[in-house]
Design a protein around this motif. Structure first.
Motif, PDB file in Angstrom:
ATOM      1  N   ASN A  51      38.262  39.058  33.715  1.00  0.00           N
ATOM      2  CA  ASN A  51      39.307  38.567  34.608  1.00  0.00           C
ATOM      3  C   ASN A  51      40.353  37.828  33.776  1.00  0.00           C
ATOM      4  O   ASN A  51      40.370  36.603  33.699  1.00  0.00           O
ATOM      5  N   GLU A  52      41.195  38.619  33.143  1.00  0.00           N
ATOM      6  CA  GLU A  52      42.237  38.093  32.280  1.00  0.00           C
ATOM      7  C   GLU A  52      43.513  38.895  32.505  1.00  0.00           C
ATOM      8  O   GLU A  52      43.467  40.050  32.925  1.00  0.00           O
ATOM      9  N   ASN A  53      44.619  38.264  32.217  1.00  0.00           N
ATOM     10  CA  ASN A  53      45.894  38.968  32.174  1.00  0.00           C
ATOM     11  C   ASN A  53      46.437  38.783  30.759  1.00  0.00           C
ATOM     12  O   ASN A  53      45.826  38.089  29.950  1.00  0.00           O
ATOM     13  N   PRO A  54      47.551  39.423  30.418  1.00  0.00           N
ATOM     14  CA  PRO A  54      48.022  39.333  29.027  1.00  0.00           C
ATOM     15  C   PRO A  54      48.242  37.921  28.521  1.00  0.00           C
ATOM     16  O   PRO A  54      48.266  37.687  27.308  1.00  0.00           O
ATOM     17  N   ARG A  55      48.395  36.946  29.416  1.00  0.00           N
ATOM     18  CA  ARG A  55      48.687  35.582  28.972  1.00  0.00           C
ATOM     19  C   ARG A  55      47.427  34.744  28.762  1.00  0.00           C
ATOM     20  O   ARG A  55      47.344  33.969  27.820  1.00  0.00           O
ATOM     21  N   ALA A  56      46.449  34.877  29.637  1.00  0.00           N
ATOM     22  CA  ALA A  56      45.270  34.002  29.538  1.00  0.00           C
ATOM     23  C   ALA A  56      44.191  34.467  30.497  1.00  0.00           C
ATOM     24  O   ALA A  56      44.412  35.341  31.341  1.00  0.00           O
ATOM     25  N   ALA A  57      43.011  33.835  30.368  1.00  0.00           N
ATOM     26  CA  ALA A  57      41.913  34.086  31.299  1.00  0.00           C
ATOM     27  C   ALA A  57      42.062  33.174  32.511  1.00  0.00           C
ATOM     28  O   ALA A  57      42.751  32.157  32.478  1.00  0.00           O
ATOM     29  N   ILE A  58      41.409  33.553  33.582  1.00  0.00           N
ATOM     30  CA  ILE A  58      41.347  32.717  34.771  1.00  0.00           C
ATOM     31  C   ILE A  58      40.544  31.449  34.480  1.00  0.00           C
ATOM     32  O   ILE A  58      39.843  31.369  33.474  1.00  0.00           O
ATOM     33  N   PHE A  59      40.641  30.471  35.365  1.00  0.00           N
ATOM     34  CA  PHE A  59      39.651  29.400  35.346  1.00  0.00           C
ATOM     35  C   PHE A  59      38.282  30.050  35.561  1.00  0.00           C
ATOM     36  O   PHE A  59      38.141  30.919  36.441  1.00  0.00           O
ATOM     37  N   PRO A  60      37.266  29.665  34.815  1.00  0.00           N
ATOM     38  CA  PRO A  60      35.921  30.195  35.084  1.00  0.00           C
ATOM     39  C   PRO A  60      35.512  29.811  36.506  1.00  0.00           C
ATOM     40  O   PRO A  60      35.557  28.638  36.870  1.00  0.00           O
ATOM     41  N   THR A  61      35.100  30.807  37.298  1.00  0.00           N
ATOM     42  CA  THR A  61      34.928  30.566  38.732  1.00  0.00           C
ATOM     43  C   THR A  61      33.616  31.163  39.242  1.00  0.00           C
ATOM     44  O   THR A  61      33.583  32.286  39.754  1.00  0.00           O
ATOM     45  N   PRO A  62      32.504  30.455  39.098  1.00  0.00           N
ATOM     46  CA  PRO A  62      31.238  30.931  39.648  1.00  0.00           C
ATOM     47  C   PRO A  62      31.113  30.579  41.140  1.00  0.00           C
ATOM     48  O   PRO A  62      30.687  29.479  41.504  1.00  0.00           O
ATOM     49  N   VAL A  63      31.497  31.499  41.990  1.00  0.00           N
ATOM     50  CA  VAL A  63      31.508  31.250  43.430  1.00  0.00           C
ATOM     51  C   VAL A  63      30.084  31.293  43.981  1.00  0.00           C
ATOM     52  O   VAL A  63      29.319  32.224  43.696  1.00  0.00           O
ATOM     53  N   ILE A  64      29.749  30.295  44.778  1.00  0.00           N
ATOM     54  CA  ILE A  64      28.424  30.189  45.392  1.00  0.00           C
ATOM     55  C   ILE A  64      28.517  30.541  46.875  1.00  0.00           C
ATOM     56  O   ILE A  64      29.347  30.001  47.604  1.00  0.00           O
ATOM     57  N   GLY A  65      27.673  31.459  47.300  1.00  0.00           N
ATOM     58  CA  GLY A  65      27.504  31.738  48.722  1.00  0.00           C
ATOM     59  C   GLY A  65      26.196  31.103  49.165  1.00  0.00           C
ATOM     60  O   GLY A  65      25.120  31.538  48.753  1.00  0.00           O
ATOM     61  N   MET A  66      26.287  30.052  49.970  1.00  0.00           N
ATOM     62  CA  MET A  66      25.102  29.286  50.378  1.00  0.00           C
ATOM     63  C   MET A  66      24.685  29.673  51.793  1.00  0.00           C
ATOM     64  O   MET A  66      25.533  29.782  52.696  1.00  0.00           O
ATOM     65  N   LEU A  67      23.390  29.855  51.987  1.00  0.00           N
ATOM     66  CA  LEU A  67      22.831  30.124  53.315  1.00  0.00           C
ATOM     67  C   LEU A  67      22.021  28.921  53.765  1.00  0.00           C
ATOM     68  O   LEU A  67      21.196  28.389  53.009  1.00  0.00           O
TER      69      LEU A  67
END
Length: 749
Positions: free
Chosen positions: A546-562
Motif C-alpha cells: 500500500n504505497e504510492n510513488p511518494r510514500a507508504a501509507i500509515f501502517p494500519t492494522p484494522v481490527i474487527g471486534m465481535l
C-alpha cells in the motif's frame, strides 16, 4: 469449446518477472513439477504465490498471534472465515478483508466487489450474513481526487450492500495525506449459522463431481491477486481490467441457492471464487483434503468467446462458487441453483493423485500438485529483513511543549468539529441501508459499535472496526495494542463482552526493512492485547504494497471486534446523554500527553510524539467493570474517549442526544490542553440515574478504576465551567456540514 487454438508463449526470464515471480521461485516451480511449467501453469503459480493469496511474507509473523480459545469452533485460517460459538446452538462467522488496490483504480466497482467477496466468505460457511461494516482511509479532503474516490467507494458499498439486503451497521473513516494515492477499503461481514449446519471448503470423496455455480466467467479480474501484490503507480490505471465487476442481484440469488443447496445434505464441500478464481478454489479444496481435481475448462460457462485456459483459470469474475457434491446426488444440487436461475454445471471430479489437472480444447493445459500452490503447503514462506525506521527517533524526541497551551479551549473544541476525522459521517452512512432485515438495534452514528439482534432471541452481536494509523506510525507496538483495546472498549460501551477479533493488516512494501519491522511490531502489539482481553484472532487478511510513488501509507492494522450482548432489551447502551438530570462521570486513566492526537495533527499540522498512553491491565479492568455495571442496569449511556480527547467525547454525547450538560471539573496538575485533548487510552464517560453515582463510583474504585462525578445532563448548551459555553444546536450544525460541504465542492467543479 473455443474455436481458436492458442499457441502458448515460451517461458523466458522476462515473462517470469512479469508474473511477479523471482528466479528462485521459478526454480522451485520447476522442482515441484519436475519440468518447466507451461504458460498456463506459470499463470496459476503467479496468482497462487502472490502475496495476496499465499501470505508468503506475512504468514510466519501472523502465526505468532493467539489463535485459539474456548469459543472458537474452527482454527484461524482453517476455513473461509472465523467461526465462534455464541450460545443457544448458534455460531457466528465473521471476517474482514481488503479491496484497496482495485478501489484506487476503479473506486465504485473496487468497493462493491469487496463487499460481495466478503459476504461470499460468510455464506460459503453456511452462515446467513446479518450485518456489514467497513473501514475506509482516504487522503486530504482538500484534494478533488480524494473526494472523487470517497464518493465512488461509498456509492459502491451502498449500491452493492443495499441491493444484496444486508444492513451496514458500523464502520470508520479516516483522512490523512499518507493515504493520498492509496486509499484503504476494508469490508467486514458477520453471519449466523446453527451448529451442525456449517459447510467446509473440502474436496473429499474420489469420484465426487465438481460443480461450478453462479455467474458466467469473463475476463474481468484476471491477475487481480497479482495486482493487489504490487505498489500502485501511474501504470496502475492501465490495469483497470484487473478490477472485477459485481452484480449484487446475482449474489443475492447465489446466497439463497447456496444455503438451500447445503440443506439437501448432498454438498460435500463449497468454496467461493475470489482472488485467483478457479485456480484458488480448486487447489485449496484439494490440498485441504489431500486429494486432487480433474477440471474440464471447456464446460465452464463463459460470457466471452475464445477464452484461453490461462484466462479462465485466472479470471476473478464475481458471484461464483465451486462445489463438490456426493456422486449420484449432483442433480439435487444443480436443480436448486437452476431454480434460482443460476448456472450449475459439472466441470470435473475429485481424484486421488493430489494434482489439479486442467483441460482446455480436450488438451491438458496444466497439471500441478495442489499442495504446492497453497498457504501452509508448498507456497514459499519468507521472513524479511527488519530495520527500525529512522524517523521514530525524531518523532519520539519531538518537543511538544509549544503546543501544550491551546489558548481558547472553546474555540479549539469548535475547530476540532471541523476535522473530517471527527465530523459526522452521516453523509456516508445514510447511503447505507442499516435497517434491512429489521434486526438492527443501534444505528450508525450515535453508538460506539453496531448492534444487531439475533433473530428469535434477546441476545445480540456488537461489532466494531478500529485502528488509528497515526498511533501505529508513531509507535507500532503500542499502536497495535491500542487498535485492539479501542475495538474492545467500543463494544463494551454498547453492553457487549468482547469475544474474538478478525483483522485486516494494511502496510507498505514488505521488502523494505523499515516496513517489515513496523509490521512485526504492530502484530506483536495486537497479540499483547488479544492475550489480555482473551479475544483470539479468528482470521483475516494481509494487504501489503500500500504505497504510492511518494510514500507508504500509515501502517494500519484494522481490527474487527465481535462482542456478545446477553439481553438487547436490558443491556444495550448508547453513546449520547440519555435523560435530563442524569449524573455524568469520567471513569478511567488520567488525561496525559498530546502525542499522536487529532488536536496536534489538525490544529497544528504536526504528527509527532509517542502514541497515547495505554496500560493493558488497567484497560482490561476498566472494561470488565463498566460491562458489569451496564449488565447490572446501573449505566444509562457510555462513550469512550478517543479521537479529539475528552472535549470531543463530551461534545459528541451532546450532539448525539441533542441534550446539553453542565460540567465542572477539577483539572489536575497537567495542562488544561492535555486534560481536554489528550487521547490517552482507558477513558470512558458514562451517565447514571441520580442517586446511583455513589454505588457506581464505589464499584469502580473497588476495582482500582478512578471515577469522578463531573456534571449533570440537561438543557440546550454544553457548559464547562470556566472553559466553554456551547450551543448544542450550533455544534450539531457544524458537526454535520463538514463532509457534505466538501463533496459539494467536487460536484460544482
Amino acid at each position: 469449446m473455443s474455436t481458436l487454438r492458442y499457441t502458448e508463449p515460451e517461458i523466458t526470464a522476462d515473462l517470469v518477472s512479469e508474473h511477479g515471480l523471482t528466479e528462485e521461485e521459478y526454480q522451485k516451480i520447476c522442482d515441484y513439477l519436475g519440468r518447466k511449467p507451461t504458460f498456463t501453469e506459470l499463470g496459476v503459480y503467479s496468482v497462487m504465490w502472490s502475496e495476496h493469496c499465499s501470505y508468503k511474507n506475512s504468514i510466519a509473523v501472523i502465526k505468532t498471534l493467539p489463535r485459539s480459545g474456548p469459543s472458537l469452533l474452527v482454527g484461524a485460517g482453517e476455513e473461509n472465515a472465523g467461526l465462534v460459538d455464541i450460545g443457544d446452538g448458534l455460531a457466528c462467522a465473521f471476517k474482514i478483508e481488503s479491496h484497496n488496490h482495485p478501489s484506487a483504480v476503479e473506486p465504485y466497482q473496487g468497493a462493491a466487489t469487496g463487499v460481495g467477496g466478503i459476504h461470499r466468505d460468510i455464506f460459503t460457511m453456511g452462515a446467513r450474513p446479518v450485518a456489514a461494516l467497513n473501514s475506509l482511509r482516504f487522503g486530504s479532503m482538500s484534494e478533488p481526487r480524494v473526494r472523487y474516490l470517497l464518493d465512488g467507494v461509498v456509492r459502491g458499498i451502498a449500491d452493492y450492500g443495499n441491493s444484496f439486503g444486508v444492513p451496514t451497521v458500523g464502520g470508520e473513516i479516516y483522512f490523512d495525506k499518507s493515504y493520498e494515492g492509496n486509499p484503504l477499503v476494508n469490508a467486514m461481514s458477520v453471519g449466523v449459522v446453527k451448529h451442525g449446519e456449517t459447510a467446509s471448503a473440502i474436496a473429499e470423496g474420489v469420484g465426487n463431481p465438481v460443480i461450478i455455480v453462479g455467474a458466467s466467467t469473463g475476463r474481468d479480474g484476471i491477475h487481480g491477486a497479482t495486482f493487489a501484490s504490487e505498489e500502485i503507480s501511474e501504470a496502475s490505471e492501465a490495469k483497470r481490467p484487473s478490477v472485477q465487476v459485481g452484480d449484487p442481484f446475482t449474489e443475492k440469488l447465489l446466497l439463497e441457492a447456496s444455503l438451500e443447496a447445503l440443506k439437501t445434505g448432498a454438498v460435500v464441500g463449497i468454496q467461493d471464487m475470489g482472488a485467483a478464481g478457479i485456480s484458488c478454489s480448486s487447489s485449496e479444496m484439494s490440498a485441504k483434503s489431500g486429494t486432487g481435481m480433474h477440471i474440464d475448462l471447456d464446460k465452464v460457462p463463459l460470457r466471452e468467446e475464445d477464452m484461453s485456459a490461462y484466462e479462465i483459470l485466472l479470471s476473478e469474475s464475481q458471484e461464483r462458487m465451486l462445489i463438490v457434491a456426493e456422486k449420484g446426488r449432483e442433480q439435487e444440487v444443480m436443480d436448486v441453483f437452476e431454480k434460482w436461475d443460476l448456472n450449475a454445471v459439472v466441470i470435473g471430479s475429485v481424484t486421488d493423485n493430489g494434482c489439479v489437472t486442467y483441460l482446455r480444447d480436450s488438451e491438458v493445459k496444466a497439471e500441478i500438485p495442489a499442495d504446492s500452490l497453497v498457504l501452509g503447503g508448498g507456497a514459499p514462506v519468507y521472513i524479511r529483513e527488519t530495520k527500525k525506521p529512522a524517523y521514530l527517533k525524531d518523532t519520539a524526541a519531538a518537543d511538544l511543549s509549544d503546543y501544550k497551551d491551546a489558548g481558547n479551549i472553546e474555540e479549539t473544541m469548535l475547530r476540532l468539529l471541523d476535522s473530517p476525522n471527527i465530523a459526522s459521517k452521516r453523509w456516508v452512512y445514510e447511503q447505507y441501508d442499516h435497517m434491512v432485515r429489521t434486526n438492527t438495534v443501534t444505528r450508525p452514528g450515535p453508538s460506539d459499535a453496531g448492534v444487531v439482534r439475533i433473530k428469535g432471541s434477546k441476545r445480540g452481536l456488537a461489532m466494531s472496526t478500529d485502528c488509528n494509523g497515526r498511533y501505529v506510525y508513531l509507535n507500532p507496538r503500542k499502536g497495535g495494542q491500542i487498535a485492539v483495546a479501542e475495538a474492545a472498549r467500543n463494544v463494551v460501551c454498547t453492553g457487549a463482552k468482547p469475544v474474538a477479533i478478525t483483522n485486516c493488516l494494511n502496510f507498505g512494501n514488505p521488502y523494505k526493512p523499515e516496513v517489515y519491522w513496523t509490521f512485526k511490531e504492530a502484530v506483536g502489539g495486537m497479540g499483547d492485547a488479544c492475550n489480555v482481553f482473551e479475544t483470539p484472532v479468528t482470521g483475516g487478511n494481509v494487504s501489503f504494497y500500500n504505497e504510492n510513488p511518494r510514500a507508504a501509507i500509515f501502517p494500519t492494522p484494522v481490527i474487527g471486534m465481535l462482542g456478545l450482548i446477553e439481553d438487547c432489551d436490558q443491556h444495550t447502551t448508547g453513546a449520547g446523554f440519555h435523560s435530563d438530570g442524569d449524573i455524568i462521570l469520567y471513569t478511567g486513566a488520567p488525561r496525559n500527553g498530546i502525542g499522536g492526537s487529532e488536536y496536534l495533527a489538525f490544529i497544528h499540522g504536526v504528527t509527532a510524539g509517542d502514541a497515547p498512553e495505554l496500560d493493558l491491565g488497567f484497560e482490561f479492568r476498566l472494561q470488565r467493570s463498566i460491562l458489569k455495571l451496564i449488565r447490572d442496569g446501573m449505566v444509562e449511556s457510555a462513550h469512550d474517549v478517543s479521537d479529539g480527547g475528552l472535549a470531543v467525547s463530551l461534545m459528541e454525547k451532546a450532539i448525539f442526544s441533542g441534550k446539553g450538560a453542565q460540567i465542572k471539573m477539577n483539572v489536575p496538575g497537567e495542562s488544561i490542553t492535555e486534560h481536554f485533548f489528550s487521547e490517552a487510552q482507558s477513558g470512558i464517560v458514562i451517565t447514571v440515574k441520580p442517586g446511583n453515582e455513589t454505588v457506581v463510583t464505589y464499584t469502580l474504585e473497588k476495582d482500582g478504576i478512578p471515577a469522578s462525578v463531573i456534571g449533570k445532563a440537561g438543557g440546550d448548551r454544553l457548559v464547562i465551567e470556566g472553559i466553554a459555553d456551547l450551543s448544542v444546536s450550533e455544534m450539531q450544525e457544524r458537526y454535520e456540514r463538514v463532509i457534505p460541504d466538501a463533496i459539494a465542492r467536487t460536484q460544482t467543479v
